[in-house]
Scaffold this motif. Sequence first.
Motif, PDB file in Angstrom:
ATOM      1  N   GLU A   1       1.068  -1.058   0.026  1.00  0.00           N
ATOM      2  CA  GLU A   1      -0.042   0.036   0.064  1.00  0.00           C
ATOM      3  C   GLU A   1       1.078   1.086   0.016  1.00  0.00           C
ATOM      4  OE1 GLU A   1      -3.304   1.420  -0.705  1.00  0.00           O
ATOM      5  OE2 GLU A   1      -3.672  -0.543   0.459  1.00  0.00           O
ATOM      6  N   LYS A   2       2.066   1.122   0.408  1.00  0.00           N
ATOM      7  CA  LYS A   2       3.044   2.329   0.652  1.00  0.00           C
ATOM      8  C   LYS A   2       2.415   3.611   1.324  1.00  0.00           C
ATOM      9  CE  LYS A   2       5.812   0.358  -2.562  1.00  0.00           C
ATOM     10  NZ  LYS A   2       6.559  -0.731  -2.173  1.00  0.00           N
ATOM     11  N   ASN A   3       1.666   2.951   2.647  1.00  0.00           N
ATOM     12  CA  ASN A   3       1.334   4.285   3.411  1.00  0.00           C
ATOM     13  C   ASN A   3       1.607   3.875   4.952  1.00  0.00           C
ATOM     14  OD1 ASN A   3      -0.703   2.274   3.990  1.00  0.00           O
ATOM     15  ND2 ASN A   3      -2.287   3.160   3.124  1.00  0.00           N
ATOM     16  N   LYS A   4       1.097   4.623   5.643  1.00  0.00           N
ATOM     17  CA  LYS A   4       1.384   4.510   7.257  1.00  0.00           C
ATOM     18  C   LYS A   4      -0.011   3.686   7.831  1.00  0.00           C
ATOM     19  CE  LYS A   4       3.264   7.424   9.668  1.00  0.00           C
ATOM     20  NZ  LYS A   4       3.701   8.796  10.587  1.00  0.00           N
ATOM     21  N   PRO A   5      -0.023   2.729   8.694  1.00  0.00           N
ATOM     22  CA  PRO A   5      -1.115   2.286   9.004  1.00  0.00           C
ATOM     23  C   PRO A   5      -2.021   3.182   9.779  1.00  0.00           C
ATOM     24  CG  PRO A   5       0.649   0.509   9.310  1.00  0.00           C
ATOM     25  CD  PRO A   5       1.262   1.730   8.962  1.00  0.00           C
ATOM     26  N   ALA A   6      -3.144   3.092   9.687  1.00  0.00           N
ATOM     27  CA  ALA A   6      -4.030   4.169  10.348  1.00  0.00           C
ATOM     28  C   ALA A   6      -4.283   3.758  11.786  1.00  0.00           C
ATOM     29  CB  ALA A   6      -5.605   4.066   9.933  1.00  0.00           C
ATOM     30  N   THR A   7      -3.849   2.500  12.163  1.00  0.00           N
ATOM     31  CA  THR A   7      -3.856   2.328  13.502  1.00  0.00           C
ATOM     32  C   THR A   7      -2.755   3.113  14.373  1.00  0.00           C
ATOM     33  OG1 THR A   7      -3.917   0.483  15.150  1.00  0.00           O
ATOM     34  CG2 THR A   7      -1.837   0.495  13.628  1.00  0.00           C
ATOM     35  N   PHE A   8      -1.633   3.686  13.756  1.00  0.00           N
ATOM     36  CA  PHE A   8      -1.150   4.721  14.509  1.00  0.00           C
ATOM     37  C   PHE A   8      -1.585   5.932  15.126  1.00  0.00           C
ATOM     38  CE2 PHE A   8       3.066   2.872  11.668  1.00  0.00           C
ATOM     39  CZ  PHE A   8       3.003   1.779  12.531  1.00  0.00           C
ATOM     40  N   LYS A   9      -2.602   6.306  14.158  1.00  0.00           N
ATOM     41  CA  LYS A   9      -3.258   7.620  14.554  1.00  0.00           C
ATOM     42  C   LYS A   9      -4.794   7.581  15.311  1.00  0.00           C
ATOM     43  CE  LYS A   9      -3.977  12.238  12.966  1.00  0.00           C
ATOM     44  NZ  LYS A   9      -3.744  13.021  11.934  1.00  0.00           N
ATOM     45  N   TYR A  10      -5.254   6.317  14.658  1.00  0.00           N
ATOM     46  CA  TYR A  10      -6.603   6.035  15.133  1.00  0.00           C
ATOM     47  C   TYR A  10      -6.782   4.545  15.585  1.00  0.00           C
ATOM     48  CZ  TYR A  10      -7.450  10.172  12.511  1.00  0.00           C
ATOM     49  OH  TYR A  10      -7.313  11.637  12.126  1.00  0.00           O
ATOM     50  N   PRO A  11      -6.197   4.111  16.708  1.00  0.00           N
ATOM     51  CA  PRO A  11      -6.218   2.663  17.182  1.00  0.00           C
ATOM     52  C   PRO A  11      -7.653   2.195  17.310  1.00  0.00           C
ATOM     53  CG  PRO A  11      -5.047   4.124  18.971  1.00  0.00           C
ATOM     54  CD  PRO A  11      -5.587   4.911  17.789  1.00  0.00           C
ATOM     55  N   ILE A  12      -8.491   2.611  17.920  1.00  0.00           N
ATOM     56  CA  ILE A  12      -9.530   2.003  18.247  1.00  0.00           C
ATOM     57  C   ILE A  12     -10.570   1.923  16.865  1.00  0.00           C
ATOM     58  CG2 ILE A  12     -11.723   2.307  19.479  1.00  0.00           C
ATOM     59  CD1 ILE A  12      -9.203   1.501  21.363  1.00  0.00           C
ATOM     60  N   TYR A  13     -10.632   2.993  16.421  1.00  0.00           N
ATOM     61  CA  TYR A  13     -11.215   2.935  14.973  1.00  0.00           C
ATOM     62  C   TYR A  13     -10.797   2.010  13.924  1.00  0.00           C
ATOM     63  CZ  TYR A  13     -14.449   7.002  15.792  1.00  0.00           C
ATOM     64  OH  TYR A  13     -15.350   7.892  16.115  1.00  0.00           O
ATOM     65  N   SER A  14      -9.647   2.009  13.993  1.00  0.00           N
ATOM     66  CA  SER A  14      -8.706   0.988  13.033  1.00  0.00           C
ATOM     67  C   SER A  14      -8.938  -0.445  13.513  1.00  0.00           C
ATOM     68  CB  SER A  14      -7.276   1.286  13.064  1.00  0.00           C
ATOM     69  OG  SER A  14      -7.087   2.659  12.505  1.00  0.00           O
ATOM     70  N   LEU A  15      -9.084  -0.846  14.851  1.00  0.00           N
ATOM     71  CA  LEU A  15      -9.390  -2.193  15.212  1.00  0.00           C
ATOM     72  C   LEU A  15     -10.715  -2.560  14.609  1.00  0.00           C
ATOM     73  CD1 LEU A  15      -8.299  -4.663  16.443  1.00  0.00           C
ATOM     74  CD2 LEU A  15      -9.297  -3.841  18.672  1.00  0.00           C
ATOM     75  N   MET A  16     -11.645  -1.432  15.075  1.00  0.00           N
ATOM     76  CA  MET A  16     -13.114  -1.911  14.415  1.00  0.00           C
ATOM     77  C   MET A  16     -13.169  -2.039  13.132  1.00  0.00           C
ATOM     78  SD  MET A  16     -14.719   1.003  17.078  1.00  0.00           S
ATOM     79  CE  MET A  16     -16.346   1.162  16.013  1.00  0.00           C
TER      80      MET A  16
END
Length: 108
Positions: free
Chosen positions: A77-92
Amino acid sequence: MATATEIKTDGFQSFAEFYPFYLQEHSDKTCRRLHFIGSTLVLALIAYVIFTSQPILLWALPVIGYGFAWVGHFMFEKNKPATFKYPIYSLMADWVMYKDILTRKIEW
């Protein structure tokens, strides 16, 4: 106000606002597949732990789950995982996307 084609990229007030951004960050098919494989292995490990009563193996859950996902993001994907900034929303969102792939709402 964003139009139907614009996707908000920050300052999410709800999961409903976040999920389109999350899907955009997972547009690469290989990245989505790696997420799906990692999530499936997480479920399999949880089942194994339950049936064998070996809770010590739970340490591997984040390694498996995040390991597959991060390979997808950094290599494909060549991007930073969203979990770094939005951990709860990303897990959901991981589990909503998993369900959406299972039900073929999102392409495998």
